[in-house]
Write an enzyme that holds these catalytic residues in place. Structure first.
Site, PDB file in Angstrom:
ATOM      1  N   GLU A  46      -2.417   1.110   0.881  1.00 33.45           N
ATOM      2  CA  GLU A  46      -1.537   1.755   1.556  1.00 33.45           C
ATOM      3  C   GLU A  46      -0.341   0.490   2.262  1.00 33.45           C
ATOM      4  OE1 GLU A  46      -1.498   5.030   2.018  1.00 33.45           O
ATOM      5  OE2 GLU A  46      -3.451   5.536   1.384  1.00 33.45           O
ATOM      6  N   THR A  47       0.726   1.150   2.060  1.00 34.21           N
ATOM      7  CA  THR A  47       1.919   0.502   2.748  1.00 34.21           C
ATOM      8  C   THR A  47       2.527   1.502   3.714  1.00 34.21           C
ATOM      9  OG1 THR A  47       2.312  -1.338   0.937  1.00 34.21           O
ATOM     10  CG2 THR A  47       4.206  -0.788   2.434  1.00 34.21           C
TER      11      THR A  47
END
Length: 275
Positions: A46-47
């Site tokens: 995830e970002t």
């Protein structure tokens, strides 16, 4: 264009362990195409992208292949960035997301405690692709945001050899498998090939289904969890304390920052991606 970038290991007190997430503070949302490109370039599960709204922060999450509606470890990482760098005078931050408000508090010991929504589930007939994608048949399957496959014991859960191609054809976000634990109340693994996450290290969003299920099964609201995954060439185990508090799931964990840097993008390239 310059964008700050932090990489934080969540649910751990050691760098190189836990679940890594990137966090990018923004002044305003970039186009979905640019944020997706950054998520792919970072190549982490995830970002998180956050925007300061004065008394709270807006929050969105991107995997390498798509935007998602809920992510636990990247929210913990975002809280680390806000409460250590952007608003160090705060001890609590509210993030506004597609799933609603998410509150993260800092304890006197320096850990973080998240309040997430408890997510509904219903028992379903297992799809053929789910059974084909799991090398050991579960005893029950539930549907919600993910498919949740329940096993009788931890040994079977740890022995599963997932067929990522088959699991990637399912109509839910991902597959979480769970069982009673040997040294914890329950254990889990998480397979998310549709999100370009073959196996996640620790999945806070999946616990929004897991904790209500096991609270009902075990007859109590305070629980301990362990999630298994491969990392550093071996099986990594992440422990978490969980609580079902009404319609909210409470998860606690530590964080360790791995890096801080700057993403430098050419304005023309940003414009081309945004068309």
């Amino acid at each position: 264009m310059e964008i700050p970038l932090y990489q934080v290991d969540a649910f751990t007190d050691r760098v190189f362990f836990g679940n890594p997430a990137a966090v990018c503070p923004l002044d305003e949302w970039l186009s979905d195409e640019v944020m997706q490109a950054i998520g792919l370039e970072n190549n982490l599960a995830e970002t998180a992208f956050i925007i300061d709204r004065g008394d709270s922060f807006a929050l969105r999450w991107f995997t390498p292949s798509m935007e998602v509606d809920l992510c636990g470890h990247a929210t913990l990482a975002a809280a680390h960035v806000v409460l250590n760098h952007l608003r160090p005078e705060w001890d609590e931050v509210t993030f506004h997301s597609n799933t609603g408000p998410l509150v993260v508090s800092r304890t006197p010991e320096g850990q973080f405690v998240m309040s997430f929504p408890a997510l509904p589930r219903e028992r379903v007939d297992p799809p053929e692709a789910l059974l084909a994608g799991l090398s050991i048949a579960p005893t029950a399957v539930y549907g919600g945001m993910d498919y949740m496959a329940v096993y009788d014991n931890e040994e079977d859960l740890r022995a599963i050899e997932p067929d990522q191609r088959m699991l990637g054809t399912l109509d839910r976000r991902a597959v979480v498998v769970t069982a009673p634990g040997i040294s914890s109340d329950f254990v889990a693994r998480f397979f998310g090939p549709k999100q370009s996450i073959p196996e996640d290290q620790f999945t806070g969003s999946a616990h929004c289904m897991l904790v209500p299920y096991w609270a009902e099964e075990l007859g109590r609201t305070s629980l301990t969890s362990r999630q298994f995954s491969p990392r550093l060439g071996k099986t990594l185990t992440i422990h978490a304390n969980c609580e079902l508090r009404g319609d909210r799931v409470i998860l606690g964990g530590s964080t360790r920052q791995y890096l801080a840097g700057v993403i430098t993008l050419d304005d023309d390239e940003v414009a081309r991606l945004s068309r």
